[in-house]
Motif scaffolding. Sequence first.
Motif, PDB file in Angstrom:
ATOM      1  N   TYR A 169       0.826  -1.213   0.000  1.00 53.35           N
ATOM      2  CA  TYR A 169       0.000   0.000   0.000  1.00 53.35           C
ATOM      3  C   TYR A 169       0.860   1.263   0.000  1.00 53.35           C
ATOM      4  O   TYR A 169       0.593   2.217  -0.737  1.00 53.35           O
ATOM      5  CB  TYR A 169      -0.925   0.003   1.211  1.00 53.35           C
ATOM      6  N   ASP A 170       1.901   1.298   0.851  1.00 53.69           N
ATOM      7  CA  ASP A 170       2.774   2.473   0.928  1.00 53.69           C
ATOM      8  C   ASP A 170       3.419   2.773  -0.422  1.00 53.69           C
ATOM      9  O   ASP A 170       3.599   3.934  -0.809  1.00 53.69           O
ATOM     10  CB  ASP A 170       3.864   2.267   1.980  1.00 53.69           C
ATOM     11  N   GLU A 171       3.761   1.721  -1.152  1.00 51.02           N
ATOM     12  CA  GLU A 171       4.472   1.905  -2.413  1.00 51.02           C
ATOM     13  C   GLU A 171       3.527   2.160  -3.591  1.00 51.02           C
ATOM     14  O   GLU A 171       3.897   2.842  -4.550  1.00 51.02           O
ATOM     15  CB  GLU A 171       5.323   0.661  -2.703  1.00 51.02           C
ATOM     16  N   ASN A 172       2.303   1.618  -3.535  1.00 47.78           N
ATOM     17  CA  ASN A 172       1.424   1.662  -4.702  1.00 47.78           C
ATOM     18  C   ASN A 172       0.135   2.455  -4.504  1.00 47.78           C
ATOM     19  O   ASN A 172      -0.535   2.779  -5.482  1.00 47.78           O
ATOM     20  CB  ASN A 172       1.080   0.234  -5.127  1.00 47.78           C
ATOM     21  N   GLY A 173      -0.260   2.731  -3.255  1.00 48.75           N
ATOM     22  CA  GLY A 173      -1.430   3.546  -3.007  1.00 48.75           C
ATOM     23  C   GLY A 173      -2.717   2.752  -2.864  1.00 48.75           C
ATOM     24  O   GLY A 173      -2.746   1.515  -2.984  1.00 48.75           O
ATOM     25  N   TYR A 174      -3.802   3.466  -2.611  1.00 47.89           N
ATOM     26  CA  TYR A 174      -5.092   2.859  -2.273  1.00 47.89           C
ATOM     27  C   TYR A 174      -5.684   2.060  -3.436  1.00 47.89           C
ATOM     28  O   TYR A 174      -6.101   0.909  -3.269  1.00 47.89           O
ATOM     29  CB  TYR A 174      -6.062   3.957  -1.836  1.00 47.89           C
ATOM     30  N   GLU A 175      -5.765   2.658  -4.618  1.00 49.64           N
ATOM     31  CA  GLU A 175      -6.436   2.014  -5.740  1.00 49.64           C
ATOM     32  C   GLU A 175      -5.764   0.696  -6.100  1.00 49.64           C
ATOM     33  O   GLU A 175      -6.435  -0.317  -6.361  1.00 49.64           O
ATOM     34  CB  GLU A 175      -6.466   2.953  -6.953  1.00 49.64           C
TER      35      GLU A 175
END
Length: 407
Positions: free
Chosen positions: A68-74
């Motif tokens: 999540y930290d690296e790629n985000g919510y979506e």
Amino acid sequence: MIKDTLLYDLLSIKPDACENDIIVAYYEMAERHHPENLKEKNHDSISKFDEIKFAYDVLSNEQNRKFYDENGYEATKEMFDKQDEFSYDNYTSQNYYGSLINNEYDFYQTPKITKNLVFPLKVSLKDLYRGTKKNFDYQVLVICKDCDGTGFKKVNTDKKCPKCSDQEEDSNVRIREICSECSECLTCAGERVVQEEKKIEINIEKGMRHRQQIAFTGLSNQKPGYETGDLIFILEQSKHDTFSRHEDYLIMKHTINLTEALCGFKILFRHLDGRLKAITCSGGEYFHNQTVKSIPKLGMPKLNSSDYGDLIIKFSVNFPESKSLNLEKIKILEEILPPKRTIEFKEDEKIVEVTSKHVDKNFFDYESDDEIRYAVDENLPEEAFLIKEDMQEEFESNPQRIECNTQ
């Protein structure tokens, strides 16, 4: 670099929050937004709880959190949707509240939990240093034993009440017909629970901190049809006359006079372990305001460890009162002390003599010594070389929660 903070914001925590912070934050947010605790169960309330639970499942897992930290919510939502056993869109409904049918929610009968019972527990700094046990008396609601939580007297199941047998009982409403066969329980007066006095022993471990939580599972108020919440104690540390605390450091302030600052001195103080400690400083090692010394292993014990922090001593120097030295003594001091600095200036430059006067020490709104800087012990970690005093008695911003076995 964290791509977005949406899931952290849902739990009201910072991106650098530790595992314990995430657990505590989720527990508080889930209890606040649980649809069963709200007056109205609607699509918005279910969606809100859905998002909170999703945030917790992502952030509480190290691999999911990193993704999540690296790629985000979506990207994280898409990753979960691709898993065969998981569908984010049906996450709450399938696991907690049933499925969406004709825009109306069909709720499963999931376990409800009574609210936690929370008490402050006064402790001293000595208690946190040595460890201790405390007995605590409290009142709690328990299910009535005389009626097994029904609110009615026990009756012979083979014999029906002539006044009540013909009435159709709704599953959500209790019949309260007063008759000779079935009337309200005299012990609980139909409330289904009674109040009891209880005593519990609480183990304060060495190294625990101010505002730390100690939890006893399943010892909160009871209620028929509900799982029992936890009994939680929050440690409230009282102020100590000699020491204050910052993490695992003990901090002590000590004032010396000018003679001691220049010629040496000896300090005697009683430590939290009850023993007298002595510190001797020989002459020639000059002290000034905000000189700070550290003594290894004389700080607070580290929780669940045999190691100890350091004792930090901050010195302040009292100078002689104004005009208490005569000219003769001043001349002697000038001969002993290092020479005065010489002032260089151009001979043709005009000099204007001005007179100074004393200003009250409270003239400014801030204190000039609001930070402690270490003057010794260069082996301390870099982050330890600056301690803000206003943090010494501040609650640890992320209190730890200790789980205890039910007694």
